[in-house]
Scaffold this motif. Structure first.
Motif, PDB file in Angstrom:
ATOM      1  N   LEU A 196      10.806 -15.946  -6.798  1.00 42.06           N
ATOM      2  CA  LEU A 196       9.434 -16.340  -6.458  1.00 42.06           C
ATOM      3  C   LEU A 196       8.893 -17.494  -7.306  1.00 42.06           C
ATOM      4  N   PRO A 197       9.153 -17.533  -8.644  1.00 42.72           N
ATOM      5  CA  PRO A 197       8.669 -18.702  -9.403  1.00 42.72           C
ATOM      6  C   PRO A 197       9.230 -20.029  -8.890  1.00 42.72           C
ATOM      7  N   ALA A 198      10.492 -20.027  -8.434  1.00 41.05           N
ATOM      8  CA  ALA A 198      11.096 -21.254  -7.906  1.00 41.05           C
ATOM      9  C   ALA A 198      10.427 -21.657  -6.590  1.00 41.05           C
ATOM     10  N   PHE A 199      10.207 -20.677  -5.696  1.00 40.60           N
ATOM     11  CA  PHE A 199       9.503 -20.963  -4.442  1.00 40.60           C
ATOM     12  C   PHE A 199       8.080 -21.433  -4.724  1.00 40.60           C
ATOM     13  N   PHE A 200       7.418 -20.785  -5.682  1.00 45.44           N
ATOM     14  CA  PHE A 200       6.045 -21.151  -6.040  1.00 45.44           C
ATOM     15  C   PHE A 200       5.982 -22.607  -6.503  1.00 45.44           C
ATOM     16  N   LEU A 210       4.146 -25.530  -4.474  1.00 44.54           N
ATOM     17  CA  LEU A 210       3.031 -26.145  -5.191  1.00 44.54           C
ATOM     18  C   LEU A 210       3.193 -27.662  -5.241  1.00 44.54           C
ATOM     19  N   LEU A 211       4.398 -28.129  -5.562  1.00 45.11           N
ATOM     20  CA  LEU A 211       4.654 -29.576  -5.614  1.00 45.11           C
ATOM     21  C   LEU A 211       4.471 -30.213  -4.235  1.00 45.11           C
ATOM     22  N   MET A 212       4.951 -29.533  -3.188  1.00 44.67           N
ATOM     23  CA  MET A 212       4.784 -30.058  -1.831  1.00 44.67           C
ATOM     24  C   MET A 212       3.306 -30.089  -1.440  1.00 44.67           C
ATOM     25  N   VAL A 238       3.783 -25.786   5.490  1.00 44.15           N
ATOM     26  CA  VAL A 238       3.882 -26.568   4.246  1.00 44.15           C
ATOM     27  C   VAL A 238       4.687 -27.853   4.436  1.00 44.15           C
ATOM     28  N   PHE A 239       5.846 -27.744   5.086  1.00 49.11           N
ATOM     29  CA  PHE A 239       6.784 -28.863   5.138  1.00 49.11           C
ATOM     30  C   PHE A 239       6.312 -29.976   6.080  1.00 49.11           C
TER      31      PHE A 239
END
Length: 325
Positions: A34-38, A42-44, A291-292
């Motif tokens: 989850l931290p990696a997905f977050f 967030l950056l996107m 998001v994308f």
């Protein structure tokens, strides 16, 4: 997983009305991922905001871009920012939360705003297709048909149409009674996931009605965009020189690419065949549209539109070049 403590008993019935919902979202994902997905989302999200704000600031500051096409692009950037803000921040917060609940009112508000800005985005893409059609097929009448007042009216109609669609769908859905389970298998108040929780005889007819209204509006926009490009391609093929054909078509490339991305990702999510898809894969597929797609839009317009790309470069050079006059 049902939150029955937050349900209001309905008189004369053997069930209770739901007052809040539980968003499953990413709760089934391994916690260490989850931290990696977050961080990724967030950056996107931040890039989407900054990219669209950069486009709007560039169009505002460069007088050469004060044309109908870039007015529509500013309106499109605005709708994209608002659509992203309506869903993504809450999704990011819930990714790091252990108990993701949303009240009935907050859920209705999120659905209204996401539908409003989503449909406004589609209507603006349709108007941008019409703008390209007039510019290429009726260049002598362009200044008359796309006058400042006419353009402002088209943008206003797009926002009004999006607001009407958002209000209509939200009122139809939340007019239903939600009882029993209050678990939404999504990271947002997704209309189809929410309709599965409704009870009552009219639920199936309401579901069909919502699908027909949404599909009719989106397919109507797509049909008019395709029709515009049929006439555009026919006009381009009549241009004698290859250089002229290429130069004319290049003014349409960024818009056409965004249309393909917008409707392509929407089709992948909403028209995918029923099958044994895991909940996790459905969640990841939904993020491609939420998001994308907004993340790609400013990149496409900045890289594929030569006039806008040069204006952004010029703007940066003026601000950061030590030799600027």
């Amino acid at each position: 997983m049902n939150s029955r403590d937050n349900a209001v008993p309905l008189p004369g019935r053997n069930y209770s009305m739901v007052t809040e919902f539980i968003l499953v979202g990413f709760s089934n994902f391994p916690r260490h991922l989850l931290p990696a997905f977050f961080l990724l989302y967030l950056l996107m999200y931040l890039f989407t905001l900054l990219g669209n704000l950069l486009i709007m600031a560039t169009v505002w500051s460069e007088r050469s871009l004060h044309t109908p096409m870039y007015l529509f692009l500013c309106a499109l950037s605005t709708s994209e920012i608002l659509f992203t803000v309506a869903i993504t921040p809450r999704m990011l917060v819930d990714m790091l939360s252990t108990h993701c609940t949303i009240t009935w009112t907050a859920c209705a508000s999120q659905m209204f705003f996401s539908f409003t800005f989503g449909f406004t985005h589609s209507f603006l893409l349709m108007i941008m297709g019409y703008d390209r059609y007039v510019a290429i097929c009726h260049p002598l009448r362009y200044n008359v048909l796309m006058s400042p007042r006419g353009c402002a009216r088209l943008v206003s109609w797009s926002w009004a149409g999006g607001s009407i669609m958002g209000m209509m769908v939200t009122l139809i859905v939340f007019h239903l009674t939600f009882c029993g389970s209050n678990v939404i298998h999504h990271f947002a108040c997704h209309v189809l996931s929410l309709l599965k929780l409704a009870c009552g005889k009219e639920t199936s007819s309401v579901t069909l009605g919502v699908i027909l209204v949404c599909v009719s509006a989106l397919m109507g926009c797509l049909f008019l965009i395709v029709l515009s490009y049929v006439f555009i391609v026919a006009a381009i093929l009549r241009i004698p020189s290859a250089e002229g054909r290429h130069k004319t078509f290049s003014t349409c490339v960024s818009h056409l690419t965004v249309v393909i991305v917008h409707y392509g990702f929407a089709s992948i999510i909403y028209l995918k065949p029923k099958g044994p898809h895991s909940m996790d894969s459905n969640t990841l597929m939904a993020t491609t549209y939420i998001v994308f797609t907004p993340f790609l839009s400013p990149i496409i317009f900045s890289l594929r539109n030569k006039e806008l790309k040069n204006a952004i470069k010029k703007s940066f050079q003026r601000k950061f070049s030590p030799l600027s006059s």
